[in-house]
Motif scaffolding. Structure first.
Motif, PDB file in Angstrom:
ATOM      1  N   ASN B  71     -14.118  14.246  -5.617  1.00 23.27           N
ATOM      2  CA  ASN B  71     -14.966  14.008  -5.307  1.00 23.27           C
ATOM      3  C   ASN B  71     -15.168  13.921  -3.663  1.00 23.27           C
ATOM      4  O   ASN B  71     -14.172  14.281  -3.320  1.00 23.27           O
ATOM      5  N   GLU B  72     -15.965  13.311  -2.736  1.00 24.23           N
ATOM      6  CA  GLU B  72     -16.234  12.508  -1.491  1.00 24.23           C
ATOM      7  C   GLU B  72     -14.618  12.073  -1.220  1.00 24.23           C
ATOM      8  O   GLU B  72     -13.701  12.618  -0.407  1.00 24.23           O
ATOM      9  N   ASP B  73     -13.756  10.597  -2.037  1.00 26.22           N
ATOM     10  CA  ASP B  73     -13.460   9.323  -1.816  1.00 26.22           C
ATOM     11  C   ASP B  73     -12.647   9.426  -3.019  1.00 26.22           C
ATOM     12  O   ASP B  73     -13.608   9.512  -4.504  1.00 26.22           O
ATOM     13  N   PHE B  74     -11.728   8.228  -2.280  1.00 27.41           N
ATOM     14  CA  PHE B  74     -10.997   7.551  -3.908  1.00 27.41           C
ATOM     15  C   PHE B  74     -10.642   5.795  -3.771  1.00 27.41           C
ATOM     16  O   PHE B  74     -10.349   6.357  -1.960  1.00 27.41           O
ATOM     17  N   GLU B  75     -10.709   4.945  -4.318  1.00 27.06           N
ATOM     18  CA  GLU B  75     -10.172   3.494  -3.927  1.00 27.06           C
ATOM     19  C   GLU B  75      -8.988   3.453  -3.903  1.00 27.06           C
ATOM     20  O   GLU B  75      -8.114   4.198  -3.974  1.00 27.06           O
ATOM     21  N   GLU B  76      -8.608   2.797  -2.215  1.00 26.80           N
ATOM     22  CA  GLU B  76      -7.467   2.531  -1.445  1.00 26.80           C
ATOM     23  C   GLU B  76      -6.643   1.906  -1.969  1.00 26.80           C
ATOM     24  O   GLU B  76      -5.105   2.005  -2.011  1.00 26.80           O
ATOM     25  N   GLU B  77      -6.597   1.788  -3.955  1.00 30.56           N
ATOM     26  CA  GLU B  77      -5.795   1.034  -4.542  1.00 30.56           C
ATOM     27  C   GLU B  77      -4.532   1.812  -5.014  1.00 30.56           C
ATOM     28  O   GLU B  77      -3.934   1.481  -5.211  1.00 30.56           O
ATOM     29  N   LEU B  78      -5.386   3.055  -4.982  1.00 33.90           N
ATOM     30  CA  LEU B  78      -4.544   3.949  -5.252  1.00 33.90           C
ATOM     31  C   LEU B  78      -3.379   4.588  -4.196  1.00 33.90           C
ATOM     32  O   LEU B  78      -2.280   5.224  -4.948  1.00 33.90           O
ATOM     33  N   TYR B  79      -3.493   4.086  -3.172  1.00 35.12           N
ATOM     34  CA  TYR B  79      -2.932   4.243  -2.514  1.00 35.12           C
ATOM     35  C   TYR B  79      -0.923   3.595  -2.126  1.00 35.12           C
ATOM     36  O   TYR B  79       0.122   4.418  -2.411  1.00 35.12           O
ATOM     37  N   PRO B  80      -1.296   2.512  -2.550  1.00 30.73           N
ATOM     38  CA  PRO B  80       0.629   1.792  -3.105  1.00 30.73           C
ATOM     39  C   PRO B  80       0.508   1.992  -4.453  1.00 30.73           C
ATOM     40  O   PRO B  80       1.911   2.672  -4.621  1.00 30.73           O
ATOM     41  N   LEU B  81      -0.095   2.889  -5.088  1.00 31.00           N
ATOM     42  CA  LEU B  81       0.396   3.433  -6.269  1.00 31.00           C
ATOM     43  C   LEU B  81       1.000   5.003  -5.797  1.00 31.00           C
ATOM     44  O   LEU B  81       2.368   5.332  -6.458  1.00 31.00           O
ATOM     45  N   ILE B  82       0.483   5.315  -5.545  1.00 29.66           N
ATOM     46  CA  ILE B  82       1.224   6.648  -5.140  1.00 29.66           C
ATOM     47  C   ILE B  82       2.663   6.977  -3.762  1.00 29.66           C
ATOM     48  O   ILE B  82       3.592   6.904  -4.249  1.00 29.66           O
ATOM     49  N   ALA B  83       2.428   5.771  -2.721  1.00 29.51           N
ATOM     50  CA  ALA B  83       3.150   5.562  -1.994  1.00 29.51           C
ATOM     51  C   ALA B  83       4.697   4.683  -3.211  1.00 29.51           C
ATOM     52  O   ALA B  83       5.444   5.596  -2.375  1.00 29.51           O
ATOM     53  N   ARG B  84       3.999   4.411  -4.107  1.00 25.92           N
ATOM     54  CA  ARG B  84       5.350   3.755  -4.841  1.00 25.92           C
ATOM     55  C   ARG B  84       6.227   4.531  -5.997  1.00 25.92           C
ATOM     56  O   ARG B  84       6.697   4.297  -6.207  1.00 25.92           O
ATOM     57  N   LYS B  85       5.671   5.661  -6.536  1.00 22.06           N
ATOM     58  CA  LYS B  85       5.931   6.526  -7.154  1.00 22.06           C
ATOM     59  C   LYS B  85       7.337   6.894  -6.867  1.00 22.06           C
ATOM     60  O   LYS B  85       7.068   7.493  -5.250  1.00 22.06           O
ATOM     61  N   PRO B  86       8.302   6.873  -7.275  1.00 18.86           N
ATOM     62  CA  PRO B  86       9.727   7.695  -7.137  1.00 18.86           C
ATOM     63  C   PRO B  86       9.249   9.142  -6.743  1.00 18.86           C
ATOM     64  O   PRO B  86       8.829   9.786  -7.493  1.00 18.86           O
ATOM     65  N   GLY B  87      10.415   9.573  -5.490  1.00 15.99           N
ATOM     66  CA  GLY B  87      10.483  10.922  -5.619  1.00 15.99           C
ATOM     67  C   GLY B  87       9.553  10.788  -3.538  1.00 15.99           C
ATOM     68  O   GLY B  87       9.632  12.220  -3.073  1.00 15.99           O
ATOM     69  N   ARG B 223       3.952  16.250  -8.419  1.00 16.95           N
ATOM     70  CA  ARG B 223       2.878  16.246  -8.763  1.00 16.95           C
ATOM     71  C   ARG B 223       2.356  15.701 -10.307  1.00 16.95           C
ATOM     72  O   ARG B 223       0.905  15.816 -10.151  1.00 16.95           O
ATOM     73  N   ARG B 224       3.112  15.878 -11.611  1.00 15.24           N
ATOM     74  CA  ARG B 224       2.556  15.483 -12.078  1.00 15.24           C
ATOM     75  C   ARG B 224       2.374  14.360 -12.638  1.00 15.24           C
ATOM     76  O   ARG B 224       1.565  13.602 -12.858  1.00 15.24           O
ATOM     77  N   GLU B 225       3.751  13.333 -12.303  1.00 19.82           N
ATOM     78  CA  GLU B 225       3.164  11.882 -11.760  1.00 19.82           C
ATOM     79  C   GLU B 225       2.504  11.453 -10.862  1.00 19.82           C
ATOM     80  O   GLU B 225       1.152  10.817 -11.603  1.00 19.82           O
ATOM     81  N   LEU B 226       1.716  12.120 -10.013  1.00 14.87           N
ATOM     82  CA  LEU B 226       0.881  11.737  -9.471  1.00 14.87           C
ATOM     83  C   LEU B 226      -0.508  12.363  -9.860  1.00 14.87           C
ATOM     84  O   LEU B 226      -1.753  11.277  -9.529  1.00 14.87           O
ATOM     85  N   ALA B 227      -0.345  13.331 -10.817  1.00 12.43           N
ATOM     86  CA  ALA B 227      -1.880  13.771 -10.779  1.00 12.43           C
ATOM     87  C   ALA B 227      -2.261  12.657 -12.198  1.00 12.43           C
ATOM     88  O   ALA B 227      -3.424  13.107 -12.320  1.00 12.43           O
ATOM     89  N   SER B 228      -1.333  12.568 -12.714  1.00 18.18           N
ATOM     90  CA  SER B 228      -1.598  11.241 -13.809  1.00 18.18           C
ATOM     91  C   SER B 228      -2.629  10.241 -13.219  1.00 18.18           C
ATOM     92  O   SER B 228      -2.399   9.548 -14.601  1.00 18.18           O
ATOM     93  N   LEU B 229      -2.142   9.381 -12.071  1.00 20.79           N
ATOM     94  CA  LEU B 229      -2.851   8.532 -11.595  1.00 20.79           C
ATOM     95  C   LEU B 229      -4.504   8.003 -11.882  1.00 20.79           C
ATOM     96  O   LEU B 229      -4.454   6.629 -12.515  1.00 20.79           O
ATOM     97  N   ALA B 230      -4.833   9.056 -11.617  1.00 19.47           N
ATOM     98  CA  ALA B 230      -6.112   9.612 -11.884  1.00 19.47           C
ATOM     99  C   ALA B 230      -6.665  10.537 -11.917  1.00 19.47           C
ATOM    100  O   ALA B 230      -7.439  11.312 -11.312  1.00 19.47           O
ATOM    101  N   PRO B 231      -6.979  11.210 -12.819  1.00 23.01           N
ATOM    102  CA  PRO B 231      -6.758  12.465 -13.435  1.00 23.01           C
ATOM    103  C   PRO B 231      -8.107  13.447 -13.053  1.00 23.01           C
ATOM    104  O   PRO B 231      -8.690  14.281 -12.478  1.00 23.01           O
ATOM    105  N   ASN B 232      -9.221  12.357 -13.453  1.00 19.86           N
ATOM    106  CA  ASN B 232     -10.442  12.761 -13.272  1.00 19.86           C
ATOM    107  C   ASN B 232     -11.020  12.469 -11.011  1.00 19.86           C
ATOM    108  O   ASN B 232     -11.934  13.648 -11.003  1.00 19.86           O
ATOM    109  N   ARG B 233     -10.003  11.521 -10.365  1.00 21.89           N
ATOM    110  CA  ARG B 233     -10.489  11.016  -9.362  1.00 21.89           C
ATOM    111  C   ARG B 233     -10.047  11.960  -8.387  1.00 21.89           C
ATOM    112  O   ARG B 233     -10.278  12.232  -7.273  1.00 21.89           O
ATOM    113  N   ILE B 234      -8.795  13.010  -8.617  1.00 22.47           N
ATOM    114  CA  ILE B 234      -7.779  13.362  -7.327  1.00 22.47           C
ATOM    115  C   ILE B 234      -7.149  14.570  -8.134  1.00 22.47           C
ATOM    116  O   ILE B 234      -7.520  14.747  -9.166  1.00 22.47           O
TER     117      ILE B 234
END
Ligand SMILES: Nc1ncnc2c1ncn2[C@@H]1O[C@H](COP(=O)(O)OP(=O)(O)OP(=O)(O)O)[C@@H](O)[C@H]1O
Ligand SMILES: [Mg+2]
Lengths: 230, 333
Positions: B71-87, B223-234
């Motif tokens: 959609n328009e945006d997602f919550e910034e709490e996802l950011y540290p989860l993304i940044a910390r993902k291995p790879g 890609r798969r890892e990141l997508a699984s973080l919030a499948p509906n919003r990102i």
């Protein structure tokens, strides 16, 4: 060996009922001979000339030009033979409108591979002899009928053919121009010792030739018994 | 050219063309127009596609992937989860807002970035003459950077004010600098991400996170890892996909243009065919005379083909010039 030998030629147009135009026409023409063919309109005079020129083929009989049976040649070979050995004068002049007088006369030379200064000199001389030296750069449309036909005579003779075919060359000319063109044609033929066939309606015109033939309504050709040109 | 071949060329090819100058010119113009239209449309198409892929590439910089909001945006709490993902080696958060300009008509895209992380992914940005000052400028909550395209269309220079309508409020920014044209092809304003969240009332929201992979990491796995973080919003895209998507959007439009170009070419071709067919019919008597004078059928064909080729050559040369010129007009406009 005669230059041209026409042997019992027949030609019909159309199918059922086919219209017989020529029926057992025979004629022998030697080098330097000039004959006239007369006949009513539709009697097949143009048809006969087209057969001699190899533009069309007879149904029966043979036409042998300089020992070669025209029927044995392909269209391209016949065209090359016509280009090198024959000249044509038409009733409607048929000069190429987009070429100057000089270039119309130069065309048969160009087609026969005569190039450069030799070609130009010959065109100039030819135009002088038909008294059109001053009109070399005119367009055909600027000339009178008589002048156009003199250009056509020059074009038919410039490459020194062995046989000149003239189909009603004076049909579109007034009496004075006609006389002039006929005299010129005869003079040029005799100068080059070329053979000529003149097709005409007019007895006066036909009398400028050495012999006169008549094509009658049945498609037969016979010599007219009348002393001409002693 | 010898006198003889000159006579032949004029008798069979050039003379008839000159004699029918009007028709010849008409055929030349028809070919030129058909070709010009087809060529200019092709060139404009290609320029558009190039522009689109270039824009996408400059937008992504060195990023391998982007996590974008469905959609328009997602919550910034996802950011540290993304940044910390291995790879994941670098993650650069962004908030993009289309804002109404206060004193002028129209909108401008405001892109909020984390200057240090953004710099790491955008070599063009990092290579700005005084990159550190530019970076500092970004931290100042009152200043923005504008892209070269925006500076040009909005006639902005360093130090100018740019006022933005947000709801009922008007916020004034100062133009702290102009980004080099290579850094951003779009018309945008860039500011600090925190300032953007606050100024546009989008606290705690992000619209995308650009991701650079660690060397050796598998793009598919990440890609798969990141997508699984919030499948509906990102969803995850790559620069290539973004280009493809943009191209797909303009594809039907471009397909229409191509069809138009083909119609133009076909019409031109048909016109040329019919003029040539007509010319041959009209020249039948002329050809009969030439045949009697000893021009073979093959030579006659040569005359016609040479005439067509000459007409086609003139028309094509004219059409290529005209088409290139038209395309330049179209691309510049
Ligand atoms: N290609 C053709 N197809 C069908 N009939 C033809 C063709 N050419 C000529 N004819 C017919 O053959 C006959 C002889 O025609 P030709 O042109 O040889 O006559 P002509 O003697 O030259 O007449 P004119 O003095 O009027 O020129 C005419 O009836 C003509 O209609
Ligand atoms: Mg006739």
């Amino acid at each position: 060996m005669p230059l041209l030998q026409i042997d019992r030629v027949a030609k019909a147009y159309g199918v059922a009922p086919a219209r017989r135009v020529l029926n057992g026409v025979s004629l022998v023409l030697r080098s330097g001979e000039y004959v006239a063919i007369m006949g009513d309109s539709g009697s097949g005079k143009s048809t006969l000339l087209n057969l001699i020129a190899g533009l069309d083929a007879p149904d029966h009989g043979r036409i042998v030009f300089d020992g070669q049976d025209l029927a044995q040649l392909g269209d391209a070979e016949r065209t090359r033979l016509r280009r090198a050995r024959m000249g044509f004068v038409f009733q409607a002049f048929h000069l190429l409108p987009h070429l100057s007088v000089a270039r119309n006369v130069a065309l048969p030379l160009a087609l026969n591979g005569v190039r450069g200064a030799a070609a130009m000199a010959r065109v100039e001389r030819m135009l002088e002899s038909v008294e059109l030296g001053s009109r070399a750069h005119s367009a055909p449309s600027e000339l009178s009928g008589g002048e156009m036909q003199r250009v056509a005579v020059a074009r038919a003779l410039v490459h020194r053919p062995s046989l000149v075919l003239a189909d009603e060359p004076t049909g579109n000319l007034d009496a004075d121009s006609a006389r002039e063109v006929l005299a010129l044609l005869r003079a040029q033929l005799k100068r080059d010792s070329a053979a000529g066939i003149l097709v005409t309606h007019s007895l006066a015109a036909a009398r400028t030739a050495d012999r006169i033939y008549v094509l009658d309504g049945s498609g037969a050709l016979s010599e007219r018994e009348e002393p001409v040109h002693a | 050219m010898s006198y003889g071949s000159g006579v032949l060329l004029e008798a069979g090819v050039v003379g008839p063309m000159r004699h029918q100058l009007g028709r010849t010119l008409l055929a030349v113009i028809a070919i030129a127009l058909g070709l010009a239209l087809g060529l200019s449309i092709y060139l404009i198409n290609r320029a558009a596609a190039d522009e689109i892929s270039l824009a996408a590439r400059s937008l992504y910089g060195l990023a391998d992937l982007a996590v974008v909001a469905t959609n328009e945006d997602f919550e910034e709490e996802l950011y540290p989860l993304i940044a910390r993902k291995p790879g994941v080696s670098i993650a650069s958060p962004q908030l993009r807002v289309e804002a109404n300009l206060a004193d002028r008509r129209g909108t401008l895209a405001f892109v909020g970035v984390d200057a240090f992380r953004y710099r790491a992914l955008q070599p063009a940005f990092a290579s700005v003459a005084d990159a550190d000052r530019t970076t500092r400028t970004l931290f100042d909550p009152r200043t923005i950077l504008v892209s070269a395209a925006a500076a040009q269309t909005l006639e902005l220079r360093e130090g100018d004010a740019l006022r933005v309508q947000v709801g009922l409020d008007v916020i004034a920014f100062e133009v702290g600098g102009v980004l080099p044209a290579e850094a951003f092809r779009e018309s945008i304003a860039m500011l600090d991400i925190a300032t953007a969240q606050w100024a546009f009332g989008r606290l705690g929201r992000l619209s995308s996170v650009d991701v650079r992979l660690a060397s050796g990491a598998s793009a598919l796995d990440v890609r798969r890892e990141l997508a699984s973080l919030a499948p509906n919003r990102i969803r995850i895209t790559t620069p290539g996909e973004a280009t493809d998507e943009a191209l797909r959007l303009s594809r039907s439009y471009r397909a229409n243009l191509t069809a138009l170009a083909l119609v133009a070419l076909f019409t031109g071709g048909f016109f040329v065919y019919s003029t040539q067919a007509l010319a041959v019919l009209r020249r039948r008597r002329e050809f009969a005379v030439l045949h009697a004078l000893g021009v073979t059928r093959r030579q006659q064909l040569g005359f016609v083909l040479a005439g067509s080729a000459l007409t086609g050559l003139c028309g094509s040369a004219l059409g290529i010039m005209l088409g290139t010129w038209l395309a330049r007009l179209g691309v510049d406009a």
